[in-house]
Design a protein around this motif. Structure first.
Motif, PDB file in Angstrom:
ATOM      1  N   ASP A   1     -57.018  24.057 -13.182  1.00 29.94           N
ATOM      2  CA  ASP A   1     -55.293  23.724 -13.426  1.00 29.94           C
ATOM      3  C   ASP A   1     -55.304  21.953 -11.970  1.00 29.94           C
ATOM      4  O   ASP A   1     -56.028  22.031 -10.961  1.00 29.94           O
ATOM      5  CB  ASP A   1     -54.490  24.329 -12.062  1.00 29.94           C
ATOM      6  CG  ASP A   1     -53.293  24.374 -12.292  1.00 29.94           C
ATOM      7  OD1 ASP A   1     -52.830  22.717 -12.495  1.00 29.94           O
ATOM      8  OD2 ASP A   1     -52.407  24.625 -11.823  1.00 29.94           O
TER       9      ASP A   1
ATOM     10  N   ARG B   1     -52.706  25.743 -23.199  1.00 26.64           N
ATOM     11  CA  ARG B   1     -53.650  25.566 -21.842  1.00 26.64           C
ATOM     12  C   ARG B   1     -54.742  24.728 -22.365  1.00 26.64           C
ATOM     13  O   ARG B   1     -55.894  25.152 -22.719  1.00 26.64           O
ATOM     14  CB  ARG B   1     -53.750  26.230 -20.903  1.00 26.64           C
ATOM     15  CG  ARG B   1     -53.282  26.390 -20.347  1.00 26.64           C
ATOM     16  CD  ARG B   1     -53.677  28.049 -19.566  1.00 26.64           C
ATOM     17  NE  ARG B   1     -52.265  28.420 -18.259  1.00 26.64           N
ATOM     18  CZ  ARG B   1     -52.184  29.512 -17.482  1.00 26.64           C
ATOM     19  NH1 ARG B   1     -53.263  29.843 -16.650  1.00 26.64           N
ATOM     20  NH2 ARG B   1     -51.081  29.953 -16.522  1.00 26.64           N
TER      21      ARG B   1
ATOM     22  N   HIS C   1     -54.101  21.814 -17.985  1.00 25.15           N
ATOM     23  CA  HIS C   1     -53.555  22.701 -16.881  1.00 25.15           C
ATOM     24  C   HIS C   1     -55.149  23.022 -17.802  1.00 25.15           C
ATOM     25  O   HIS C   1     -54.997  23.688 -19.863  1.00 25.15           O
ATOM     26  CB  HIS C   1     -53.135  23.957 -17.258  1.00 25.15           C
ATOM     27  CG  HIS C   1     -53.242  24.912 -16.832  1.00 25.15           C
ATOM     28  ND1 HIS C   1     -52.407  26.067 -15.846  1.00 25.15           N
ATOM     29  CD2 HIS C   1     -54.297  25.882 -15.754  1.00 25.15           C
ATOM     30  CE1 HIS C   1     -52.564  27.109 -15.117  1.00 25.15           C
ATOM     31  NE2 HIS C   1     -54.228  26.946 -14.570  1.00 25.15           N
TER      32      HIS C   1
ATOM     33  N   ALA D   1     -52.380  20.889  -7.938  1.00 23.49           N
ATOM     34  CA  ALA D   1     -53.285  22.306  -7.694  1.00 23.49           C
ATOM     35  C   ALA D   1     -54.265  21.907  -6.705  1.00 23.49           C
ATOM     36  O   ALA D   1     -54.823  20.798  -6.118  1.00 23.49           O
ATOM     37  CB  ALA D   1     -53.940  22.443  -8.912  1.00 23.49           C
TER      38      ALA D   1
ATOM     39  N   ARG E   1     -52.920  19.774 -12.115  1.00 26.39           N
ATOM     40  CA  ARG E   1     -51.913  19.310 -11.728  1.00 26.39           C
ATOM     41  C   ARG E   1     -51.810  18.453 -10.267  1.00 26.39           C
ATOM     42  O   ARG E   1     -52.714  19.077  -9.854  1.00 26.39           O
ATOM     43  CB  ARG E   1     -50.853  19.973 -11.757  1.00 26.39           C
ATOM     44  CG  ARG E   1     -50.760  20.222 -13.382  1.00 26.39           C
ATOM     45  CD  ARG E   1     -49.178  21.427 -13.114  1.00 26.39           C
ATOM     46  NE  ARG E   1     -50.165  23.057 -12.320  1.00 26.39           N
ATOM     47  CZ  ARG E   1     -49.279  24.600 -13.071  1.00 26.39           C
ATOM     48  NH1 ARG E   1     -48.197  24.026 -13.178  1.00 26.39           N
ATOM     49  NH2 ARG E   1     -49.829  25.347 -12.187  1.00 26.39           N
TER      50      ARG E   1
END
Length: 812
Positions: free
Chosen positions: A589, A578, A585, A594, A591
């Motif tokens: 987060d 991460r 991440h 998210a 993404r």
């Protein structure tokens, strides 16, 4: 993640000295960790220095160069840099695009329906007034080229300059009256003195547009110039002023400014006194040309002269950093030779610079002729031998000590004895690089931040054998290139990367102890502390593999000093892959699916607030009482029996943290219900605050404290009771590390603060911040932190302790 929007620049990772030799990291990982990464952005203020002229260009053309918070901050920093730049002897101020400056960006002052109107007087006191004073008080001539409309504060900023030229299409508008305000930024002082009271009243009360030609006829400006000739004529004038006796011109300014308020007899006396000073200057005694090169460092900066634009600069390494440094030198007027041992790399580096500059032409940021001239001054070199006639060589290649030593050994045989040999290393000791050379005194570090054309800070690094003349010449040269140079000795981390470690470390510790979530801590450091980004979003941006590796390198370079101890929290992120934004991440987060993380602030509550009793000398927290009064709360001020500054709401005590947790302090001071609040950069402007409660604070008292601060317009974040809360402990540790750097001779207090502001955009230099808080308070905070944790990590610097005991400060 929208919480990155306010971030503009990310100068990071400036690790210096022999960290690599003592680091347990593999070389490839250390090299990757020490690669600088940053976000490119269009600077709101362009700053260059050439031929003794500092050229400042307001650069928000889409908003007619109107002032927002970022432009204010850049102007403040740059004017200070100009004042400190020993090579500057005149200033030219102008605007980009079709206007000079439309004054205040009103969108920066939008007020939500029903919200309290901003305090415009406070805005003037904290932004415009200091800027106008700094501009007007510069100890050399200032020229303004008004290239279009100059409205409101923009007009008055222009008129604060010594000599004003305007394009024929330009105009001046005192538009304040149109929105119910009066001319500020010195307008009510300047206008009647330039055009007379009758005309000043007409301009101020009607807000009509005044053409440049009419302004010239009225004596408001020096002259009108055809639009296409404005910049050339203004620059020619500024360059001419830069060749004149600098001290004499400064005394002329001083006399003329005083004449507006002096009687005739007072002015005669002032002329006598100033003429006496003028007669003692080297300029007058030795005749003209002036001896500006020998002006004392105390009054005008470095005694050493910058390299001449006629001197050839060589750069070794055509990667992003090397090509960027070559661009900086070429933009300053030097012929530049770029060498790289990879076939075609040097030419590719120049072509990359060309593409970037062409983009600026397409955006109207640069003229095509200027770009063509810059590129014409850059040539690729096929061999190191082609660099032999260079006056300065900047090496920017792989972070490998033996490779660098080999390059410098060859350069010493090729280049003349007056050639300065420098390395842009961010990890290796300059002393080690220079060892084995016949003349190590001409070797130094010249550490730029990436991207070199954008970032202003340059660390000038002296090794054990570096001659002071070498370092001073490099300092003056970097300043002449429009950079903000600072001196540092060759020690791990130099200035920036060493002093910045606590910013990350304290955030990581607070998270590890469960004090608050990353989004809340980030919000507090931004909103209350005034930092551009909080530690967690910044680490996510840098990349945890990079940030963690650098922390480990500094830790081992200082033989395991616990002040630089890496965090297990960050280690776990690296092990999990991460790495932050680049992996999708980190602490956050990133993404697509998210939800953005949000800070946890207290919900809005209502409570009947009792009379606010303010006890003792309030100092920096006094604006809270002012805000309380403005919010309609009844307030009473009285002496404090304990000698401490406190706020009381009935039986509840509110106090600024001093490094103890609320539990311990309530016990020590015999308080039943104590709520501690965190440090804020400015209690008059902050919109968020952190609180922590002692065990005696029940739900009703907690609601009372929440309601009080919310009534003042603040978001309230309740933290787990922890020593020093969030902002205070971070600032105290930053100041402590900066003090330790000064104590160990790494840098001066001035350069330490300047580096952190110019390199990392800190809202204040750590030592100046400590001065403003009181060194005794900062020292006491550190003692309390050390006692709370029982760790050497929080030990106060001896220099900080000594100055606190002597009631001294780091700055005058």
């Amino acid at each position: 993640m929208t919480h990155f929007d306010s971030y503009q620049k990310n100068p990071i990772l400036a690790l210096g000295s022999s960290a690599a030799s003592r680091s347990p990291l593999p070389n490839h990982l250390l090299q990757r960790a020490l690669t600088q990464e940053t976000i490119m952005s269009e600077a709101p203020l362009l700053y260059t220095v050439e031929d003794g002229v500092a050229r400042l260009t307001l650069n928000r053309p889409d908003s007619l160069n109107s002032f927002n918070a970022e432009l204010h901050a850049e102007m403040r920093r740059t004017l200070e840099a100009v004042r400190q730049n020993g090579s500057v002897r005149a200033l030219l101020l102008t605007g980009s695009g079709r206007g000079f400056c439309a004054g205040q960006d009103l969108s920066d002052r939008n007020v939500a329906p029903g919200a309290e109107a901003p305090d415009l007087g406070e805005s003037l006191e904290k932004r415009y007034n200091p800027m106008l004073r700094a501009l007007r008080d510069l100890p050399f001539p200032t020229v303004c080229a008004v290239n279009g409309v100059a409205a409101g504060a923009g007009a008055n900023i222009a008129l604060a300059c010594d000599i004003v030229l305007a394009a024929r299409s330009a105009s001046f508008i005192q538009a304040f009256c149109k929105i119910g305000l009066l001319p500020d930024s010195g307008g009510t002082w300047t206008l009647p003195r330039l055009v007379g009271m009758a005309r000043a009243k007409g301009l101020a009360m009607l807000g009509d547009r005044l053409s440049a030609e009419q302004a010239e006829q009225w004596g408001m400006i020096w002259k009108v110039v055809d639009d296409e000739a404005l910049q050339d004529e203004a620059l020619t004038l500024a360059r001419h002023l830069a060749t004149q006796p600098t001290r004499g011109l400064a005394l002329i300014k001083r006399a003329l400014h005083a004449s507006a308020d002096n009687s005739f007899d007072q002015q005669l006396d002032l002329e006598r006194d100033l003429q006496r000073l003028a007669g003692r200057t080297a300029d007058y005694r030795e005749g003209w040309p002036p001896s500006w090169k020998s002006v004392s460092q105390a009054s005008r900066g470095s005694e050493m002269a910058a390299l001449s634009p006629n001197d050839i600069i060589a750069v070794i390494g055509a990667g992003a950093m090397g090509a960027g440094i070559a661009q900086v030198a070429a933009q300053a007027g030097h012929r530049v030779r770029l060498y790289d041992n990879r076939e075609g790399a040097a030419q590719a580096g120049i072509e990359g610079v060309h593409r970037q500059l062409e983009q600026r032409v397409a955006k109207g940021k640069m003229a095509q002729e200027e770009v063509d001239a810059i590129i014409a001054r850059m040539t690729p070199a096929a061999t190191l031998a082609e660099l032999a006639d260079s006056r300065l060589v900047v090496e920017a290649i792989v972070e490998d000590l033996e490779v660098k030593r080999g390059v410098f050994a060859e350069l010493e045989t090729l280049c003349g004895p007056d050639t300065l040999l420098t390395s842009n290393t961010s990890s290796l000791s300059i002393t080690s690089i220079a060892s084995g050379l016949e003349h190590p005194e001409r070797v130094a570090g010249l550490h730029f931040f990436n991207p070199a054309p954008v970032m202003k800070l340059v660390e000038v690094i002296s090794g054990l054998a570096t001659a002071s003349e070498t370092a001073e010449t490099l300092h003056a040269t970097a300043a002449a290139w429009g950079k903000i140079p600072v001196h540092a000795s060759s020690t791990p981390g130099f200035i920036v990367n060493r002093v910045a470690r606590p910013f990350y470390a304290e955030g990581l510790r607070l998270l590890q102890e469960g004090t608050a979530a990353p989004a809340t801590l980030d919000a507090l450091l931004r909103q209350a502390g005034g930092f551009r980004m909080g530690p967690f979003e910044l680490m996510d941006l840098i990349g945890h593999d990079v940030n963690y590796a650098v922390t480990r390198s500094v830790f081992y370079a200082y033989y395991g000093d616990t002040r630089f101890q890496p965090s297990l929290v960050q280690q776990a992120l690296v092990e999990a892959g991460r790495l932050g934004r680049k992996s999708g991440h980190g602490f956050y987060d990133y993404r697509d699916t998210a939800e953005p993380a949000a800070p946890v602030f207290a919900s809005s509550v209502e409570a009947e607030l009792p009379v606010l009793v303010a006890e003792g000398q309030l100092g920096i927290i006094a604006p809270l009482v002012t805000r309380a009064g403005a919010a309609g709360l009844e307030t009473v001020c009285r002496e404090s029996l304990s000698g401490q500054a406190r706020l009381r709401l009935g039986g509840l005590t509110l106090a600024l943290s001093d490094g103890r947790c609320a539990t311990e302090r309530a016990r020590d001071e015999g308080l039943e219900a104590l709520v501690l609040f965190d440090l804020c950069l400015d209690y008059g402007e902050t919109d968020a605050i952190a609180l922590a409660a002692s065990p005696g604070v029940d739900d009703a008292a907690r609601t009372l404290a929440t309601a009080f601060f919310q009534r003042l317009g603040l978001d309230v974040a309740w933290l787990t009771d922890t020593p020093g809360l969030a902002v205070l402990r971070t600032v105290a540790m930053l100041a402590n590390e900066a003090a330790e750097a000064v104590l160990q001779g790494v840098c001066s207090a001035r350069d330490g603060d300047l580096a952190m502001q110019a390199g990392l955009n800190y809202p204040r230099g750590p030592l100046a911040w400590a001065d403003s808080l009181g060194l005794a308070f900062v020292h006491r905070t550190l003692i309390h932190l050390q006692q709370s944790y029982g760790e050497e990590r929080y030990r106060p610097s001896f220099l900080l302790r000594r100055k606190a005991l002597a009631e001294e400060t780091f700055h005058d």
